[in-house]
Design an enzyme around this catalytic site. Structure first.
Site, PDB file in Angstrom:
ATOM      1  N   GLU A  12       0.807  -1.222   0.000  1.00 19.65           N
ATOM      2  CA  GLU A  12       0.000   0.000   0.000  1.00 19.65           C
ATOM      3  C   GLU A  12       0.840   1.271   0.000  1.00 19.65           C
ATOM      4  O   GLU A  12       0.317   2.345  -0.310  1.00 19.65           O
ATOM      5  CB  GLU A  12      -0.947  -0.011   1.202  1.00 19.65           C
ATOM      6  CG  GLU A  12      -2.001  -1.100   1.117  1.00 19.65           C
ATOM      7  CD  GLU A  12      -2.868  -1.201   2.359  1.00 19.65           C
ATOM      8  OE1 GLU A  12      -3.976  -1.768   2.254  1.00 19.65           O
ATOM      9  OE2 GLU A  12      -2.456  -0.723   3.442  1.00 19.65           O
ATOM     10  N   ILE A 152     -12.899  -9.346   6.656  1.00 23.14           N
ATOM     11  CA  ILE A 152     -14.253  -9.818   6.343  1.00 23.14           C
ATOM     12  C   ILE A 152     -14.215 -10.659   5.074  1.00 23.14           C
ATOM     13  O   ILE A 152     -13.849 -10.177   4.007  1.00 23.14           O
ATOM     14  CB  ILE A 152     -15.225  -8.632   6.201  1.00 23.14           C
ATOM     15  CG1 ILE A 152     -15.261  -7.823   7.499  1.00 23.14           C
ATOM     16  CG2 ILE A 152     -16.623  -9.137   5.847  1.00 23.14           C
ATOM     17  CD1 ILE A 152     -15.654  -8.617   8.731  1.00 23.14           C
ATOM     18  N   GLU A 174      -8.133  -0.351   9.810  1.00 27.27           N
ATOM     19  CA  GLU A 174      -7.321   0.706  10.415  1.00 27.27           C
ATOM     20  C   GLU A 174      -7.970   2.083  10.509  1.00 27.27           C
ATOM     21  O   GLU A 174      -7.674   2.851  11.430  1.00 27.27           O
ATOM     22  CB  GLU A 174      -5.993   0.879   9.633  1.00 27.27           C
ATOM     23  CG  GLU A 174      -5.041  -0.275   9.694  1.00 27.27           C
ATOM     24  CD  GLU A 174      -5.329  -1.359   8.665  1.00 27.27           C
ATOM     25  OE1 GLU A 174      -4.982  -2.524   8.928  1.00 27.27           O
ATOM     26  OE2 GLU A 174      -5.906  -1.036   7.603  1.00 27.27           O
ATOM     27  N   ASP A 197     -11.340  -6.346  -2.663  1.00 28.42           N
ATOM     28  CA  ASP A 197     -12.173  -7.548  -2.626  1.00 28.42           C
ATOM     29  C   ASP A 197     -13.604  -7.147  -2.293  1.00 28.42           C
ATOM     30  O   ASP A 197     -13.868  -5.997  -1.929  1.00 28.42           O
ATOM     31  CB  ASP A 197     -11.649  -8.547  -1.591  1.00 28.42           C
ATOM     32  CG  ASP A 197     -11.626  -7.958  -0.191  1.00 28.42           C
ATOM     33  OD1 ASP A 197     -12.672  -8.013   0.486  1.00 28.42           O
ATOM     34  OD2 ASP A 197     -10.583  -7.420   0.228  1.00 28.42           O
TER      35      ASP A 197
END
Length: 235
Positions: A12, A152, A174, A197
């Site tokens: 990231e 999740i 976060e 996702d």
């Protein structure tokens, strides 16, 4: 101007590191801090690690050591909205914990005592981001991003979150922790997340496949935001 940028994992922040001049690195515990400049802006890029505690520590370190004018949280998120597909962008208006429950004491779902239920991103920065996203043809949504210490990956988890937070458009691990620390220290913050996702039963494999795409998209928007701010030298 001084800007703190926080990302949870190496993918990231990799592209953001590439645009920082005079890049230097230091470590505090397991937290990596990259310092340098982008045009006239001092940049403090932090690799926080995953989860709420790691994000909170990194945000506190950034604020106490560098006193940034504002903080950017950049990275990936899971979609909770059918309109958001892989690589699309979330520019949250606010963020909230989905895994906090003190409702038995009269607090709202997701609310930590002594704090609001949600933490609002900076409106000026949000509007600048939306203008950039439109100009450069990013597909994006604004709304509620929810945070918890779980990845999740099951449809029944989505249903549970949506039952409690019907307006939630995405989920991460976060952003709300960063928002809470910024709220405490009165530091403006903004969140830029790209969808990796769909938070469903295929989320794990989709994340592993698509994290490069999501990271590239969110990092590109960070770069465009820095360019815009450096040209006007204000928010």
């Amino acid at each position: 101007m001084k800007i703190g940028i926080i990302g949870a994992i190496e993918q990231e922040i990799r592209k953001i590191k590439e645009i920082i001049n005079n890049l230097k690195i230091k470590k505090i515990g397991n937290i990596k801090i990259y310092t340098g400049t982008f045009k006239k802006i001092e940049i403090f890029l932090i690799l926080s690690g995953i989860g709420k505690v790691s994000a909170s520590m990194s945000t506190t370190i950034s604020i106490n050591l560098f006193q940034p004018d504002f903080i950017i949280n950049s990275g990936s998120a899971g979609s909770l909205n059918a309109c958001l597909k892989i690589g699309d962008i979330i520019i949250p208006k606010k963020t909230c914990y989905y895994d906090v429950d003190l409702t038995n004491f009269g607090y709202s779902k997701g609310q930590i005592p002594e704090y609001p239920q949600t933490f609002k991103t900076n409106k000026n920065l949000r509007e600048i981001l939306k203008e950039i996203a439109v100009e450069f043809k990013f597909k994006f949504l604004t709304g509620l991003l929810v945070t918890g210490d779980s990845f999740i990956r099951k449809s029944n988890c989505i249903k549970k979150i949506k039952n409690q937070f019907s307006s939630a458009i995405g989920v991460d691990m976060e952003s709300t922790a960063i928002g809470q620390v910024c709220h405490n220290f009165k530091i403006p913050f903004i969140i830029i997340k790209s969808i990796s996702d769909l938070s469903d039963n295929n989320a794990t494999s989709h994340f592993e496949k698509n994290i490069p795409i999501a990271s590239l998209k969110s990092s590109k928007l960070v770069k465009l935001l820095l360019k815009k701010i450096s040209s006007q030298n204000s928010i």
